[in-house]
Design a protein around this motif. Structure first.
Motif, PDB file in Angstrom:
ATOM      1  N   ILE A  63       0.839  -1.201   0.000  1.00  0.00           N
ATOM      2  CA  ILE A  63       0.000   0.000   0.000  1.00  0.00           C
ATOM      3  C   ILE A  63       0.874   1.250   0.000  1.00  0.00           C
ATOM      4  N   PHE A  64       1.908   1.231   0.819  1.00  0.00           N
ATOM      5  CA  PHE A  64       2.816   2.378   0.900  1.00  0.00           C
ATOM      6  C   PHE A  64       3.461   2.657  -0.462  1.00  0.00           C
ATOM      7  N   TYR A  65       3.974   1.601  -1.087  1.00  0.00           N
ATOM      8  CA  TYR A  65       4.644   1.773  -2.373  1.00  0.00           C
ATOM      9  C   TYR A  65       3.681   2.271  -3.455  1.00  0.00           C
ATOM     10  N   TYR A  66       2.411   1.953  -3.351  1.00  0.00           N
ATOM     11  CA  TYR A  66       1.450   2.444  -4.346  1.00  0.00           C
ATOM     12  C   TYR A  66       1.044   3.886  -4.061  1.00  0.00           C
ATOM     13  N   TYR A  67       0.719   4.168  -2.804  1.00  0.00           N
ATOM     14  CA  TYR A  67       0.110   5.469  -2.497  1.00  0.00           C
ATOM     15  C   TYR A  67       1.123   6.594  -2.370  1.00  0.00           C
ATOM     16  N   LEU A  68       2.360   6.293  -1.937  1.00  0.00           N
ATOM     17  CA  LEU A  68       3.309   7.417  -1.769  1.00  0.00           C
ATOM     18  C   LEU A  68       3.547   8.141  -3.105  1.00  0.00           C
ATOM     19  N   PRO A  69       3.861   7.418  -4.197  1.00  0.00           N
ATOM     20  CA  PRO A  69       4.006   8.130  -5.470  1.00  0.00           C
ATOM     21  C   PRO A  69       2.701   8.790  -5.931  1.00  0.00           C
ATOM     22  N   LYS A  70       1.568   8.123  -5.699  1.00  0.00           N
ATOM     23  CA  LYS A  70       0.283   8.689  -6.111  1.00  0.00           C
ATOM     24  C   LYS A  70       0.023  10.016  -5.402  1.00  0.00           C
ATOM     25  N   THR A 120       2.196  11.989  -3.716  1.00  0.00           N
ATOM     26  CA  THR A 120       3.191  13.056  -3.816  1.00  0.00           C
ATOM     27  C   THR A 120       3.458  13.469  -5.256  1.00  0.00           C
ATOM     28  N   GLY A 121       3.176  12.564  -6.196  1.00  0.00           N
ATOM     29  CA  GLY A 121       3.533  12.841  -7.576  1.00  0.00           C
ATOM     30  C   GLY A 121       4.999  12.526  -7.875  1.00  0.00           C
ATOM     31  N   ASN A 122       5.735  11.995  -6.889  1.00  0.00           N
ATOM     32  CA  ASN A 122       7.136  11.605  -7.132  1.00  0.00           C
ATOM     33  C   ASN A 122       7.199  10.115  -7.435  1.00  0.00           C
ATOM     34  N   PRO A 123       8.001   9.711  -8.441  1.00  0.00           N
ATOM     35  CA  PRO A 123       8.195   8.259  -8.627  1.00  0.00           C
ATOM     36  C   PRO A 123       9.000   7.706  -7.466  1.00  0.00           C
ATOM     37  N   ILE A 124       8.838   6.387  -7.219  1.00  0.00           N
ATOM     38  CA  ILE A 124       9.565   5.780  -6.098  1.00  0.00           C
ATOM     39  C   ILE A 124      11.064   5.903  -6.374  1.00  0.00           C
ATOM     40  N   PHE A 125      11.856   6.107  -5.310  1.00  0.00           N
ATOM     41  CA  PHE A 125      13.266   6.449  -5.473  1.00  0.00           C
ATOM     42  C   PHE A 125      14.028   5.376  -6.229  1.00  0.00           C
ATOM     43  N   SER A 126      13.952   4.118  -5.783  1.00  0.00           N
ATOM     44  CA  SER A 126      14.758   3.090  -6.441  1.00  0.00           C
ATOM     45  C   SER A 126      13.997   1.785  -6.577  1.00  0.00           C
ATOM     46  N   HIS A 127      13.765   1.402  -7.806  1.00  0.00           N
ATOM     47  CA  HIS A 127      13.129   0.135  -8.104  1.00  0.00           C
ATOM     48  C   HIS A 127      14.045  -1.005  -7.667  1.00  0.00           C
ATOM     49  N   ARG A 128      15.361  -0.838  -7.942  1.00  0.00           N
ATOM     50  CA  ARG A 128      16.316  -1.895  -7.632  1.00  0.00           C
ATOM     51  C   ARG A 128      16.387  -2.147  -6.119  1.00  0.00           C
ATOM     52  N   MET A 148      10.988  11.289  -1.156  1.00  0.00           N
ATOM     53  CA  MET A 148      10.566  12.635  -0.747  1.00  0.00           C
ATOM     54  C   MET A 148      11.639  13.688  -1.018  1.00  0.00           C
ATOM     55  N   ASN A 149      12.816  13.238  -1.476  1.00  0.00           N
ATOM     56  CA  ASN A 149      13.911  14.186  -1.734  1.00  0.00           C
ATOM     57  C   ASN A 149      13.451  15.430  -2.493  1.00  0.00           C
ATOM     58  N   GLY A 150      13.742  16.572  -1.923  1.00  0.00           N
ATOM     59  CA  GLY A 150      13.378  17.817  -2.594  1.00  0.00           C
ATOM     60  C   GLY A 150      11.910  18.164  -2.478  1.00  0.00           C
ATOM     61  N   GLN A 151      11.149  17.302  -1.839  1.00  0.00           N
ATOM     62  CA  GLN A 151       9.692  17.518  -1.765  1.00  0.00           C
ATOM     63  C   GLN A 151       9.218  17.525  -0.316  1.00  0.00           C
ATOM     64  N   TRP A 152      10.162  17.738   0.605  1.00  0.00           N
ATOM     65  CA  TRP A 152       9.786  17.576   2.007  1.00  0.00           C
ATOM     66  C   TRP A 152       8.779  18.607   2.472  1.00  0.00           C
ATOM     67  N   VAL A 202       0.697  12.952   3.048  1.00  0.00           N
ATOM     68  CA  VAL A 202       2.122  12.665   3.193  1.00  0.00           C
ATOM     69  C   VAL A 202       2.470  12.505   4.677  1.00  0.00           C
ATOM     70  N   LYS A 203       1.832  13.329   5.499  1.00  0.00           N
ATOM     71  CA  LYS A 203       2.069  13.222   6.947  1.00  0.00           C
ATOM     72  C   LYS A 203       1.791  11.807   7.448  1.00  0.00           C
ATOM     73  N   PHE A 204       0.615  11.279   7.067  1.00  0.00           N
ATOM     74  CA  PHE A 204       0.257   9.924   7.486  1.00  0.00           C
ATOM     75  C   PHE A 204       1.271   8.906   6.962  1.00  0.00           C
ATOM     76  N   LEU A 205       1.604   9.014   5.670  1.00  0.00           N
ATOM     77  CA  LEU A 205       2.462   8.000   5.057  1.00  0.00           C
ATOM     78  C   LEU A 205       3.882   8.040   5.617  1.00  0.00           C
ATOM     79  N   ILE A 206       4.452   9.223   5.735  1.00  0.00           N
ATOM     80  CA  ILE A 206       5.846   9.328   6.193  1.00  0.00           C
ATOM     81  C   ILE A 206       5.934   9.008   7.687  1.00  0.00           C
ATOM     82  N   CYS A 207       4.924   9.437   8.429  1.00  0.00           N
ATOM     83  CA  CYS A 207       4.885   9.077   9.843  1.00  0.00           C
ATOM     84  C   CYS A 207       4.773   7.554   9.975  1.00  0.00           C
ATOM     85  N   GLY A 208       3.929   6.963   9.139  1.00  0.00           N
ATOM     86  CA  GLY A 208       3.761   5.510   9.158  1.00  0.00           C
ATOM     87  C   GLY A 208       5.067   4.787   8.878  1.00  0.00           C
ATOM     88  N   ILE A 209       5.764   5.180   7.809  1.00  0.00           N
ATOM     89  CA  ILE A 209       6.995   4.474   7.446  1.00  0.00           C
ATOM     90  C   ILE A 209       8.079   4.732   8.496  1.00  0.00           C
TER      91      ILE A 209
END
Lengths: 468, 293
Positions: free
Chosen positions: A218-225, A227-235, A291-295, A304-311
């Motif tokens: 859920i986190f990996y799906y909703y964080l990019p949705k 924030t509009g940022n792609p996930i940092f590293s697929h690898r 979240m780099n550059g988008q804090w 974002v508050k919920f998601l980042i607090c959660g992680i």
């Protein structure tokens, strides 16, 4: 190119609504049993005694709130990530019916004392079969949707979902193996130390496959949705995923340190628990670096508050957990209130925070509207955060205090404190814990009201738009 | 490839989770509960004890009481009751295991060693009204267990669990209450294992005379020992409860010493947990501490 896919979301709505209802039940029962630990006279009838209610609290939380919302959100996410409508909406509706019948019967049967006593696998065999059927029906629906997908690449979230599908099935079936005596009772096919080892292989990996993999999906799906940022590293996601599901399964015996379970199993569990820090923090860093550059979104975007607090709580949880898995520290805090403090940081801080964000976002999307009130969502955020912190911190302090009192000895080797002296010392913390439950409940009420008003707003807009 | 083929992906994920599962959960079946674990004295449950165990499960006692004495000095001291730490062989008849995960109440693995009273008077009183023997306890009352025991399935249980039983065992269960059953279970826990023998002799060694003739000097220590070991039966203020009042006694010092050291009737022995000096201090308290102090 293609016409836009028509997603089928009625069961998503159903599961979300019912998971919130069962989650509320879990919190209410939790508050009641926290009060019973202070005032035993609140155990007013056999079916309302602490021993029977506590499994209702944990089952409503894990199966009702956790699994219920995961099923709903996975129906939602899977359709979007595969760009394919749900394989069988009829099956999804059937799954929802079975789910509610199953959870309601579970609560009734536990209150009546039908209890296998194995933690998070308390339900007697007929209901355990219902739970297994629910899970398999849900798994088939999701897996078939993935098979028929129109998007070739499978995003990280889908891996975690698929790992949970197979993992939960294996764990649940094996730990529930038993011989029925009659319709209401069965005996485990494993005995004594074997049964303990199987149970905590299950118990700890239920944490992996129910309370880690699904919220990560859920986190990996909703964080990019959100924030509009792609996930940092697929690898990094790939490495973290495979090492996580490999390492978790070795660690169950850290619940059984210093018991008759063979030492080498305990030592392996301890070592793998420490190693688990790496893949866990792989996910945490993936979140942070996204979240780099988008804090500044922590201020401007309530989700974002919920998601980042959660992680963040996930990160803390996966540092504290390995610490507890070390023999010396376990000797100190195991069997004390430290452990409920730890568990509730995971349940209320990590899992529920991520679920709140996902539900806010999904409900607004499904009703094609914006959230009713960001202000209320902020209020909700602070109430549940404070409630959870007060809960966990008081329990950690209580655990350390009781743990040190229980181990304290006089110079001649005799015990310094009686058991009751250690209990009397922690009763004040029990009162504070009950207060934290009420704070959390207040947050939950605000959340429910906000979701209700958002859906209502969506429906009004829809009927207005359809008028000529 | 992996990210494109869900069938291969799910098979691989299954294999990955089965590695740790196999090593730490499946392979140990080979040793656990094998001949190396068995303890000769450990017997299966009788019909009445098994019924009691099932009531223990029904009431969810495991949510507050653990049943494993860890290999820690403090655990052995607090919960061993002379039976040291728990060993695998003690649990071979336990389906399911009931080790628990939280000690809101004390560990019960060896509780049967604590109170030798065959009637289980303390357990009954405690289950009916925990606060009557432990005033600050937060345990619920289980007075409702004073109802007839349902014995419909007793024999089938014994067959299913492959426990030996006689017709006499089954007859014993008839007419019993749920309270009788759970007390029988409590009294069995930990009693099949070899226990550490009390080291103190029947009579005090060496000096037969109580070295403490003045209560003042020993009172604080004796009262704290009393609160820990004696209050649950003799009352918080030594007024008597399950056991007799201890506000003064006509018995001789040596007699009192022997009773504390060796136990008598329903009273447990304290010879292995209290040293000679401490027992004498208790004797002094019992003899001279007559008032509501």
């Amino acid at each position: 190119m293609n016409a836009p896919t028509r997603y089928i979301d009625d069961s998503v709505k159903g599961f979300i609504i019912w998971s919130i209802i069962w989650g509320t039940v879990a919190v209410l029962v939790g508050i009641l049993i926290s009060l019973q630990l202070v005032w035993p006279q609140l155990n007013v009838a056999p079916y309302l005694t602490y021993g029977r209610l506590r499994p209702i609290h944990t089952n409503a939380g894990i199966f009702g709130w956790g699994i219920g919302s995961f099923i709903g959100l996975f129906f939602y996410i899977t359709q979007r990530l595969t760009r394919t409508p749900l394989w069988s909406p009829g099956l999804a509706r059937l799954t929802l019916w079975l789910f509610n019948i199953g959870i309601a019967s579970a609560a009734v049967s536990l209150a009546m004392g039908y209890n296998r006593t194995k933690e998070y696998a308390e339900l007697e065999w007929p209901l355990a079969i219902v739970v297994a059927i629910i899970w398999v029906l849900f798994s088939i629906n999701v897996f078939m949707t993935i098979l028929k997908r129109r998007e070739e690449q499978m995003y990280i979230s889908l891996w975690y979902i698929m790992a949970a599908l197979v993992g939960v099935t294996v764990l649940y079936v094996i730990n529930n193996l038993g011989v029925p005596l009659n319709f209401f009772k069965s005996y485990s096919i494993f005995a004594g130390t074997n049964d303990a080892n199987v149970q905590w292989w299950y118990g700890h990996n239920a944490v992996a496959m129910v309370l880690t993999a699904p919220p990560l999906a859920i986190f990996y799906y909703y964080l990019p949705k959100v924030t509009g940022n792609p996930i940092f590293s697929h690898r990094m996601g790939i490495i973290a995923f495979w090492s996580l599901i490999f390492m978790y399964l070795w660690t169950g015996a850290h619940h059984l340190l210093w018991t008759p379970v063979p030492d080498w199993i305990q030592t392996l569990a301890m070592a793998f628990s420490i190693m688990l820090i790496a893949p866990s923090w792989g996910a945490v860093f993936n979140g942070y670096l996204t979240m780099n550059g988008q804090w500044e979104q922590m201020k401007t975007n309530y989700l974002v508050k919920f998601l980042i607090c959660g992680i963040t709580f996930y990160g803390l949880q996966t540092l504290q957990g390995p610490m507890q898995a070390i023999r010396t520290f376990s000797a100190f805090i195991h069997y004390t209130d430290w452990v409920p403090g730890h568990v509730h940081m995971g349940a209320l801080g990590w899992v529920s925070m991520v679920l709140f964000a996902a539900i806010y976002y999904t409900v607004a999307k499904m009703y094609d509207t914006d959230i009713y009130s960001v202000k209320l969502a902020d209020t909700h955020f602070w109430l549940v955060l404070v409630g959870q912190l007060v809960y966990s911190i008081t329990m950690w302090v209580a655990g350390v205090q009781q743990g040190s009192m229980l181990l304290a000895t006089n110079p001649d080797g005799t015990l310094h404190y009686s058991f009751m002296e250690t209990m009397i010392a922690i009763f004040p913390y029990y009162k504070m814990r009950a207060v934290s439950g009420f704070i959390y409940l207040a947050g939950l009420v605000v959340f429910i009201y906000n979701i209700y008003k958002t859906a209502e707003k969506g429906n009004t807009q829809l009927s207005r738009a359809s008028q000529p | 490839m992996l990210e494109k083929n869900p069938v291969i992906f799910i098979i691989l994920a299954f294999l990955v989770i089965m590695v740790g599962t196999t090593v730490t959960m499946i392979v140990p079946f080979k040793w656990i509960n094998g001949p190396g674990d068995l303890i000769a004295g450990v017997k299966p449950y009788t019909p009445l004890q098994q019924e009691g165990r099932d009531i223990y499960m029904r009431e969810g006692c495991n949510n507050c009481h653990s049943q494993t004495v860890r290999t820690l000095a403090a655990d052995v001291e607090r919960y061993g009751y002379g039976g040291t730490y728990s060993k695998s062989g003690e649990f071979v008849y336990d389906r399911p295991f009931l080790w628990g995960s939280r000690r809101t109440g004390p560990d019960l693995a060896h509780i049967g060693l604590k109170f030798p009273d065959p009637m289980g008077a303390w357990h009954r009183k405690h289950l009916e009204n925990p606060q009557s023997v432990v005033p600050a306890s937060n345990m619920p009352s289980y007075a409702f267990l004073n109802q007839p025991l349902d014995t419909t399935y007793t024999e089938r249980k014994m067959k299913l669990l492959k426990f030996p039983y006689t017709q006499g065992d089954l007859d014993e269960v008839k007419g019993k209450t749920e309270m009788d059953a759970i007390v029988a279970y409590m009294r069995k826990l930990g009693t099949d294992i070899p226990i550490k023998k009390a080291e103190a002799a029947t009579q005090p060694t060496g000096n037969l005379k109580n070295p403490y003739s003045d209560l003042k000097g020993v009172k604080a220590e004796a009262l704290s020992l009393f609160a820990k070991d004696c209050a649950v039966c003799h009352g918080e203020n030594r007024q008597g409860n399950i056991g007799p009042s201890l506000r003064g006694s006509a018995k001789s010092d040596a007699e009192l010493f022997a009773i504390i050291s060796n136990g008598r009737g329903g009273m447990p022995s304290f010879g292995s947990s209290l040293d000679e000096q401490k027992i004498w201090k208790m004797v002094t308290l019992i003899k001279l501490g007559k008032h509501d102090d």
